[in-house]
Design a protein around this motif. Sequence first.
Motif, mmCIF file in Angstrom:
data_model
loop_
_atom_site.group_PDB
_atom_site.id
_atom_site.type_symbol
_atom_site.label_atom_id
_atom_site.label_comp_id
_atom_site.label_asym_id
_atom_site.label_seq_id
_atom_site.Cartn_x
_atom_site.Cartn_y
_atom_site.Cartn_z
ATOM 1 N N GLY A 1 10.669 -18.124 52.825
ATOM 2 C CA GLY A 1 10.099 -19.217 53.220
ATOM 3 C C GLY A 1 9.557 -20.234 52.555
ATOM 4 N N ILE A 2 8.841 -21.321 52.801
ATOM 5 C CA ILE A 2 8.449 -22.486 52.132
ATOM 6 C C ILE A 2 6.959 -22.304 52.168
ATOM 7 C CG2 ILE A 2 8.494 -24.915 52.000
ATOM 8 C CD1 ILE A 2 11.164 -24.897 53.651
ATOM 9 N N PHE A 3 6.380 -22.253 51.137
ATOM 10 C CA PHE A 3 4.681 -21.986 50.886
ATOM 11 C C PHE A 3 4.177 -22.805 50.255
ATOM 12 C CE2 PHE A 3 6.648 -17.900 51.679
ATOM 13 C CZ PHE A 3 5.651 -17.358 52.906
ATOM 14 N N PRO A 4 2.853 -23.426 50.691
ATOM 15 C CA PRO A 4 2.153 -22.690 51.856
ATOM 16 C C PRO A 4 2.834 -23.010 53.097
ATOM 17 C CG PRO A 4 0.755 -24.050 50.033
ATOM 18 C CD PRO A 4 2.357 -24.404 49.984
ATOM 19 N N MET A 5 2.497 -22.119 54.174
ATOM 20 C CA MET A 5 3.156 -22.096 55.531
ATOM 21 C C MET A 5 2.148 -22.290 56.257
ATOM 22 S SD MET A 5 5.710 -19.444 56.988
ATOM 23 C CE MET A 5 6.956 -19.275 55.714
ATOM 24 N N VAL A 6 2.068 -23.403 57.197
ATOM 25 C CA VAL A 6 1.269 -23.392 58.412
ATOM 26 C C VAL A 6 2.126 -22.922 59.496
ATOM 27 C CG1 VAL A 6 -0.037 -25.076 59.644
ATOM 28 C CG2 VAL A 6 -0.038 -25.206 57.196
ATOM 29 N N PRO A 7 2.084 -21.840 60.219
ATOM 30 C CA PRO A 7 2.738 -21.401 61.373
ATOM 31 C C PRO A 7 2.477 -22.131 62.497
ATOM 32 C CG PRO A 7 1.716 -19.625 60.342
ATOM 33 C CD PRO A 7 0.986 -20.862 59.747
ATOM 34 N N GLY A 8 3.193 -21.969 63.883
ATOM 35 C CA GLY A 8 2.873 -22.210 65.174
ATOM 36 C C GLY A 8 3.750 -23.552 65.505
ATOM 37 N N HIS A 9 4.721 -22.931 66.684
ATOM 38 C CA HIS A 9 5.528 -23.773 67.144
ATOM 39 C C HIS A 9 5.593 -23.882 68.851
ATOM 40 C CE1 HIS A 9 8.820 -20.439 66.515
ATOM 41 N NE2 HIS A 9 7.980 -19.922 67.700
ATOM 42 N N GLU A 10 4.325 -23.450 69.333
ATOM 43 C CA GLU A 10 4.026 -23.681 70.736
ATOM 44 C C GLU A 10 2.825 -24.530 70.982
ATOM 45 O OE1 GLU A 10 6.006 -19.391 72.124
ATOM 46 O OE2 GLU A 10 3.560 -19.384 71.982
ATOM 47 N N ILE A 11 3.123 -25.735 70.746
ATOM 48 C CA ILE A 11 1.742 -26.575 70.611
ATOM 49 C C ILE A 11 1.642 -27.709 71.754
ATOM 50 C CG2 ILE A 11 0.884 -28.442 68.757
ATOM 51 C CD1 ILE A 11 3.169 -27.441 66.898
ATOM 52 N N VAL A 12 0.471 -28.005 72.152
ATOM 53 C CA VAL A 12 -0.129 -28.611 73.246
ATOM 54 C C VAL A 12 -1.231 -29.453 72.826
ATOM 55 C CG1 VAL A 12 1.096 -27.447 74.718
ATOM 56 C CG2 VAL A 12 -1.121 -26.833 74.374
ATOM 57 N N GLY A 13 -1.396 -30.687 73.341
ATOM 58 C CA GLY A 13 -2.752 -31.442 72.935
ATOM 59 C C GLY A 13 -2.309 -32.841 73.667
ATOM 60 N N VAL B 1 -1.192 -43.337 74.462
ATOM 61 C CA VAL B 1 -2.507 -42.646 73.950
ATOM 62 C C VAL B 1 -3.337 -42.015 74.935
ATOM 63 C CG1 VAL B 1 -4.902 -43.219 72.877
ATOM 64 C CG2 VAL B 1 -2.699 -44.105 71.801
ATOM 65 N N GLY B 2 -3.610 -40.871 75.149
ATOM 66 C CA GLY B 2 -4.586 -40.299 76.117
ATOM 67 C C GLY B 2 -3.783 -39.248 76.817
ATOM 68 N N GLN B 3 -2.519 -39.373 76.972
ATOM 69 C CA GLN B 3 -1.517 -38.505 77.563
ATOM 70 C C GLN B 3 -1.520 -37.215 76.918
ATOM 71 O OE1 GLN B 3 2.310 -40.741 77.932
ATOM 72 N NE2 GLN B 3 2.006 -41.038 79.991
ATOM 73 N N LEU B 4 -1.344 -36.095 77.903
ATOM 74 C CA LEU B 4 -1.115 -34.879 76.979
ATOM 75 C C LEU B 4 0.453 -34.690 76.631
ATOM 76 C CD1 LEU B 4 -2.433 -32.458 79.892
ATOM 77 C CD2 LEU B 4 -3.382 -32.763 77.721
ATOM 78 N N ALA B 5 0.524 -33.849 75.545
ATOM 79 C CA ALA B 5 1.993 -34.031 74.954
ATOM 80 C C ALA B 5 2.163 -32.324 74.174
ATOM 81 C CB ALA B 5 2.101 -35.008 73.824
ATOM 82 N N GLY B 6 3.561 -32.190 74.188
ATOM 83 C CA GLY B 6 3.724 -30.750 73.403
ATOM 84 C C GLY B 6 4.957 -30.843 72.307
#
Length: 347
Positions: free
Chosen positions: A55-67, A81-86
């Motif tokens: 792997g490539i470290f430091p590693m920040v996981p997570g690929h199921e992202i919404v906001g 701006v203001g819309q939901l996205a993933g």
Amino acid sequence: MIPVKGYAAQSPETDLAPWDFERREVGPHDVQFDILFCGVCHSDLHQIKNDWFPGIFPMVPGHEIVGRIVKVGDHVKNFKVGQLAGTGCLVDSCRVCENCKQDLEQYCLNGSSQTYNGLEQDHKTPTYGGYSNSIVVNEDFVLHISEEVDLAATAPLLCAGITTYSPLRYWKVGKGHKLAVLGLGGLGHMAVKFGVAFGAEVTVLSTSPKKEEDAKKLGAHHFVVTTDPEQIKAAKGTFDFILDTVSAEHDFNMYLSLLRTNGVHICVGVPPKPAEIAAFSLLGGRKSLAGSGIGGLAETQEMLDFCAANNIVSDIEMIDIKNIHAAYDRMQKGDVRYRFVIDMATL
């Protein structure tokens, strides 16, 4: 640069812990969104432990992202701006190879950019994932999320959802087909929901009799306990398709025996060791053993729209990011119904 807070593994031997880092400024074609929820995928644990490749470290996981979007580049046309996205498993690809031109960015011949534990298309800048409070992504790899859905329960669709949706669509699984879903976890429970929604007759194959009630609640028509020789005997030669979501070692030859002539065993789980496949398991009935990754961006958006229209989301358990390693321990034991999602407000 944009300051970001996250959780990272500094090496394969260390636990995830708070880590401050920076993301690029928003470019002309970029979208920045604050991450509200991030699903926890089994591959997150595999990758921080170097189970598959260095792997490539430091590693920040997570690929199921919404906001929710907080900034867009001057040339961004499809997001505001203001819309939901993933964002799912990819944040970029070469855009020019044969596969990319066919909306198969996940199979980019020149190497796609994974959302974490990967490199941007400059082949030198590391990517960092969704266990963080903000992300910047090229708009072509950002997905529209409906305002009508349960946002937290939608997050796992970005991996668990598309990983099961894509093969079912590719093989045109639907009415008149008998589909077996092998394993009832984060991937398997989504496969059941999609299989039923597409009109197939769905059977869950599981080593755990305790999951039968859940399988039926999810819509499965039948349930087979794979440790029961009589149930396996009765199921031989009955399925058109097996969607194999299991990431542990298992006997492929036994499961291939459950397929009809011309049946297809589709692998979406990733066991740690190569399987031994007897040629006769395939020859007897012209059976196929196949694999499938995630979908491309267009197909992932199609999946999200289908889910919004049909009220399909993941069954989730919300967690505090501080409890991520306890969640990993439970995930390894199969003790989650059926996907952990991190509330990023706890970061």
